[in-house]
Write an enzyme that holds these catalytic residues in place. Structure first.
Site, short mmCIF file in Angstrom:
data_model
loop_
_atom_site.label_atom_id
_atom_site.label_comp_id
_atom_site.label_asym_id
_atom_site.label_seq_id
_atom_site.Cartn_x
_atom_site.Cartn_y
_atom_site.Cartn_z
N HIS A 82 0.86 -1.19 0.00
CA HIS A 82 0.00 0.00 0.00
C HIS A 82 0.89 1.23 0.00
O HIS A 82 1.85 1.31 0.77
CB HIS A 82 -0.91 0.03 1.23
CG HIS A 82 -1.68 1.31 1.35
ND1 HIS A 82 -2.80 1.55 0.59
CD2 HIS A 82 -1.48 2.41 2.10
CE1 HIS A 82 -3.25 2.78 0.87
NE2 HIS A 82 -2.47 3.30 1.78
N ASP A 161 -15.56 3.29 6.81
CA ASP A 161 -14.53 4.25 6.43
C ASP A 161 -15.01 5.22 5.36
O ASP A 161 -14.66 6.39 5.38
CB ASP A 161 -13.26 3.53 5.94
CG ASP A 161 -12.21 4.54 5.53
OD1 ASP A 161 -11.78 5.31 6.40
OD2 ASP A 161 -11.85 4.61 4.34
N ARG A 168 -14.82 13.42 7.53
CA ARG A 168 -13.53 14.00 7.97
C ARG A 168 -13.06 15.04 6.96
O ARG A 168 -12.56 16.10 7.32
CB ARG A 168 -12.48 12.89 8.11
CG ARG A 168 -12.67 12.05 9.36
CD ARG A 168 -11.78 10.82 9.31
NE ARG A 168 -10.38 11.13 9.20
CZ ARG A 168 -9.48 10.35 8.59
NH1 ARG A 168 -9.85 9.22 8.03
NH2 ARG A 168 -8.23 10.72 8.55
N SER A 183 -8.26 4.32 9.29
CA SER A 183 -8.88 4.38 7.96
C SER A 183 -8.10 3.50 6.96
O SER A 183 -8.68 2.64 6.29
CB SER A 183 -8.88 5.85 7.50
OG SER A 183 -9.13 5.96 6.14
N LYS A 187 -9.05 -0.90 5.76
CA LYS A 187 -9.26 -1.33 4.37
C LYS A 187 -8.24 -2.40 3.98
O LYS A 187 -8.57 -3.37 3.31
CB LYS A 187 -9.15 -0.12 3.43
CG LYS A 187 -10.33 0.82 3.57
CD LYS A 187 -10.20 2.05 2.71
CE LYS A 187 -9.21 3.03 3.25
NZ LYS A 187 -9.35 4.42 2.90
#
Ligand code: URA
Length: 437
Positions: A82, A161, A168, A183, A187
């Site tokens: 990621h 999320d 947010r 968050s 995921k």
């Protein structure tokens, strides 16, 4: 549990219990919490802070607000990468086929670009026919058949999320580390992984501009991954200048295919280097290789032998894309584009190529989006020919804008020109990989 009681507790600085956090996330998902109540609690969390226990409870509740992929019937360790996002950051397209060629299973759930940072889904969609909207079953099938699959987040992955992030964003509560960690990690953990490598970027084009903030985020995400039973490692990489040669969706696909073809142009050496290094870490972390040296050799062999490109081609075929781009990556280009050169105004050394300015310039061309619902022009973008530390003569080509018309080029010319800083004194080249955590 009444929302008011939970908001009141956090407003007054109390540590929330797991039950209170579970009740909050349930309320967000079943709409029993009004948006103004959710926003109020988010702001109270932001100003009062969250303890480690609260952050873990929030991550757990958000993760379990949806499904966790069960990939148990599929061979090979499940491993993903990621990235916190950047300009010209295209490594996913190189890494996934390499790791799949080396025996890993890579369930890559990716996002779209927003603001100056690009998104993997937009890049993939510049391959004619490529489908990034796989069903859970379709995703499993592609994974089984070629070792990696790339898809957008379905509504059943961490649905809490989606709502929280939108609120947010609207209430200026994004930049708070525990909320960011819960968050991102909710995921990623939903992918049912054995191992995860994080590429946390730092510099003007990154989400975390300051190196210290990037380090804190990396350390917090590694800790969370490990606490949830996933082997996790993070790399801090430089995003002060764009990564590689191209910025822009189709152009970036071209660069990735050329790298998978084994082509080694100096302008995209940093894309190849970061991709190979991240892929090697994925192999080591998922026990597919004994150590970094061996892993790095295996990664390079996967590229040089054509195994990784074959995986890319197979994946394109399975996801509806045109596999011929693997032989002729220039198929993703649009011939009709106009190219506007950016030239060095003076001789000297490149001391800065501002990633944020280049990313914003590509957005202004239509190659990125300012709002989630905007369309993108996949063809346009920018080619960066020089990097920090290089010497240039007056009039040398620094890069080229790929745009629709001369008029469009003229409107963004100054933005690209000012991205470059040239100084008379020699400048040392930037470090690409700042640290491994
Ligand atoms: N990216 C995410 O997915 N979540 C955040 O909170 C910040 C960046």
């Amino acid at each position: 549990m009444r929302p008011q009681k939970i908001i009141e507790a956090k407003r007054d600085g109390a540590e929330l219990t797991r039950e209170q956090i579970d009740s909050f996330i349930e309320g967000v998902c079943d709409d029993s919490w009004a948006d103004y109540q959710t926003a109020a609690l988010l702001m109270a969390m932001f100003t009062r802070g969250l303890s480690q226990a609260e952050q873990d409870a929030l991550t757990y509740a958000m993760l379990h607000s949806g499904v966790i992929l069960d990939l148990s019937g599929i061979e090979g360790p499940k491993v993903d990468k990621h990235s916190t996002g950047g300009v010209g950051d295209k490594t996913s397209l190189v890494i996934a086929p390499i790791v799949a060629a080396c025996g890993g299973t890579v369930p890559m759930i990716s996002g779209r670009g927003l603001g100056h940072t690009g998104g993997t889904l937009d890049k993939l969609e510049s391959i004619p026919g490529y489908n990034v909207n796989l069903s859970c079953e379709g995703f499993r099938e592609v994974l089984k058949m070629c070792g990696y699959a790339m898809s957008g987040q379905t509504s059943d992955i961490a649905p809490a999320d989606k709502k929280l992030y939108a609120l947010r964003d609207a209430t200026a509560t994004v930049p708070y580390l525990p909320l960011i960690v819960s968050s991102i990690m909710s995921k990623k953990l939903a992918e049912g992984l054995d191992a995860l490598v994080l590429d946390v970027k730092s510099g003007s084009g990154a989400f975390m501009k300051r190196e210290g903030d990037a380090r804190d985020l990396a350390a917090a995400m590694v800790r969370t991954g490990e606490a949830f039973g996933v082997k996790t490692q993070a790399i801090i990489s430089n995003m002060a200048q764009p990564l590689g040669a191209f910025v822009g969706n189709a152009l970036e696909v071209y660069e990735c295919v050329r790298i998978l073809q084994g082509e080694t142009e100096p302008a995209w050496r940093d894309t190849a280097e970061l991709s190979f290094e991240l892929a090697a870490h994925m192999l080591v972390l998922s026990d597919l290789s004994g150590g970094m040296d061996k892993a790095r050799s295996r990664v390079e062999e996967a590229v040089n032998s054509g195994e990784a490109l074959a995986k890319f081609s197979k994946n394109c075929e399975l996801q509806g894309g045109d596999p011929k781009v693997c032989e002729k990556p220039e198929r993703v280009f649009e011939e009709s584009l106009v190219r506007v050169p950016i030239k060095a105004p003076a001789p000297g050394y490149i001391s800065g190529v501002d990633a944020l300015a280049i990313g914003d310039g590509v957005v202004a061309l239509g190659g990125g989006r300012l709002k989630a619902e905007d369309d993108v022009d996949h063809a346009v973008g920018f080619r960066c020919d020089v990097k920090v530390g290089e010497e240039v003569r007056e009039g040398d080509l620094l890069g080229e804008i790929y745009c629709r018309t001369d008029e469009q080029g003229a409107t963004v010319l100054a933005a690209f020109q000012t991205a470059y800083t040239i100084t008379p004194e020699p400048v040392v080249a930037s470090i690409l990989i700042i640290d491994v955590i």
